[in-house]
Design a protein around this motif. Structure first.
Motif, PDB file in Angstrom:
ATOM      1  N   ALA A  66       0.815  -1.209   0.000  1.00 27.01           N
ATOM      2  CA  ALA A  66       0.000   0.000   0.000  1.00 27.01           C
ATOM      3  C   ALA A  66       0.850   1.260   0.000  1.00 27.01           C
ATOM      4  O   ALA A  66       0.404   2.312  -0.433  1.00 27.01           O
ATOM      5  CB  ALA A  66      -0.926   0.002   1.211  1.00 27.01           C
ATOM      6  N   SER A  67       2.096   1.156   0.464  1.00 26.72           N
ATOM      7  CA  SER A  67       2.920   2.350   0.569  1.00 26.72           C
ATOM      8  C   SER A  67       3.378   2.864  -0.788  1.00 26.72           C
ATOM      9  O   SER A  67       3.648   4.036  -0.927  1.00 26.72           O
ATOM     10  CB  SER A  67       4.124   2.084   1.476  1.00 26.72           C
ATOM     11  OG  SER A  67       4.990   1.162   0.859  1.00 26.72           O
TER      12      SER A  67
ATOM     13  N   SER B 192       1.687   2.079  -3.831  1.00 23.13           N
ATOM     14  CA  SER B 192       0.538   2.210  -4.723  1.00 23.13           C
ATOM     15  C   SER B 192      -0.730   2.006  -3.906  1.00 23.13           C
ATOM     16  O   SER B 192      -0.676   1.854  -2.702  1.00 23.13           O
ATOM     17  CB  SER B 192       0.629   1.188  -5.856  1.00 23.13           C
ATOM     18  OG  SER B 192       0.361  -0.104  -5.363  1.00 23.13           O
ATOM     19  N   LYS B 193      -1.838   1.979  -4.585  1.00 22.66           N
ATOM     20  CA  LYS B 193      -3.121   1.754  -3.911  1.00 22.66           C
ATOM     21  C   LYS B 193      -3.483   0.271  -3.957  1.00 22.66           C
ATOM     22  O   LYS B 193      -4.632  -0.080  -4.104  1.00 22.66           O
ATOM     23  CB  LYS B 193      -4.185   2.620  -4.563  1.00 22.66           C
ATOM     24  CG  LYS B 193      -3.925   4.092  -4.404  1.00 22.66           C
ATOM     25  CD  LYS B 193      -4.968   4.903  -5.112  1.00 22.66           C
ATOM     26  CE  LYS B 193      -4.628   6.377  -4.989  1.00 22.66           C
ATOM     27  NZ  LYS B 193      -5.578   7.205  -5.689  1.00 22.66           N
ATOM     28  N   THR B 194      -2.494  -0.574  -3.830  1.00 21.13           N
ATOM     29  CA  THR B 194      -2.686  -2.009  -3.887  1.00 21.13           C
ATOM     30  C   THR B 194      -2.524  -2.588  -2.488  1.00 21.13           C
ATOM     31  O   THR B 194      -1.619  -2.208  -1.764  1.00 21.13           O
ATOM     32  CB  THR B 194      -1.654  -2.647  -4.833  1.00 21.13           C
ATOM     33  OG1 THR B 194      -1.793  -2.047  -6.118  1.00 21.13           O
ATOM     34  CG2 THR B 194      -1.862  -4.142  -4.947  1.00 21.13           C
TER      35      THR B 194
ATOM     36  N   SER C 125      -7.032  -3.403  -5.517  1.00 21.48           N
ATOM     37  CA  SER C 125      -6.385  -2.173  -5.952  1.00 21.48           C
ATOM     38  C   SER C 125      -7.411  -1.223  -6.541  1.00 21.48           C
ATOM     39  O   SER C 125      -8.393  -1.653  -7.141  1.00 21.48           O
ATOM     40  CB  SER C 125      -5.317  -2.489  -7.004  1.00 21.48           C
ATOM     41  OG  SER C 125      -4.694  -1.302  -7.448  1.00 21.48           O
ATOM     42  N   ASP C 126      -7.151   0.062  -6.390  1.00 20.34           N
ATOM     43  CA  ASP C 126      -7.962   1.084  -7.041  1.00 20.34           C
ATOM     44  C   ASP C 126      -7.545   1.260  -8.493  1.00 20.34           C
ATOM     45  O   ASP C 126      -8.245   1.899  -9.268  1.00 20.34           O
ATOM     46  CB  ASP C 126      -7.820   2.426  -6.316  1.00 20.34           C
ATOM     47  CG  ASP C 126      -8.460   2.403  -4.936  1.00 20.34           C
ATOM     48  OD1 ASP C 126      -9.313   1.518  -4.705  1.00 20.34           O
ATOM     49  OD2 ASP C 126      -8.100   3.239  -4.103  1.00 20.34           O
ATOM     50  N   GLU C 127      -6.406   0.710  -8.852  1.00 16.36           N
ATOM     51  CA  GLU C 127      -5.891   0.840 -10.204  1.00 16.36           C
ATOM     52  C   GLU C 127      -6.350  -0.348 -11.044  1.00 16.36           C
ATOM     53  O   GLU C 127      -6.728  -1.385 -10.519  1.00 16.36           O
ATOM     54  CB  GLU C 127      -4.374   0.931 -10.156  1.00 16.36           C
ATOM     55  CG  GLU C 127      -3.937   2.042  -9.209  1.00 16.36           C
ATOM     56  CD  GLU C 127      -2.550   2.549  -9.480  1.00 16.36           C
ATOM     57  OE1 GLU C 127      -1.975   2.198 -10.519  1.00 16.36           O
ATOM     58  OE2 GLU C 127      -2.066   3.303  -8.652  1.00 16.36           O
TER      59      GLU C 127
END
Length: 100
Positions: free
Chosen positions: A24-25, A27-29, A58-60
């Motif tokens: 999470a640090s 990316s948004k994963t 993930s948000d991606e």
């Protein structure tokens, strides 16, 4: 099942949580829905090699797992000290995340 095994097993979950925070640090994963032998909060697992599962969220778009590393330690802080690890799978190049 002895108390030491349960303590060590819980530490593995701490390790997986640590890995999810590390993901999470940058990316948004995140790693979520951690299970052991299909149980969310395993206590008293009676298999010698318990199988772990997790999901990548993930948000991606188009985010895929390409590798994983599982570590077990008695505390979250011990996860960063190689000499304090109880167990370390090493980096495994695999997209598998079910019943590992």
């Amino acid at each position: 099942m002895n108390q030491n095994y349960n303590t060590n097993f819980r530490s593995l979950w701490i390790g997986l949580l640590f890995l999810s925070l590390a993901c999470a640090s940058w990316s948004k994963t995140m790693v979520s829905n951690l299970t052991c032998e299909y149980r969310i909060n395993p206590i008293g697992i009676d298999v010698s090699q318990p199988r772990l599962s997790w999901q990548i969220t993930s948000d991606e778009t188009n985010v895929l797992q390409t590798a994983y590393q599982l570590r077990a330690a008695l505390s979250v802080s011990d996860l960063t000290h190689k000499n304090k690890l109880i167990w370390d799978s090493g980096k495994i190049d695999s997209g598998q995340s079910i019943l590992v």
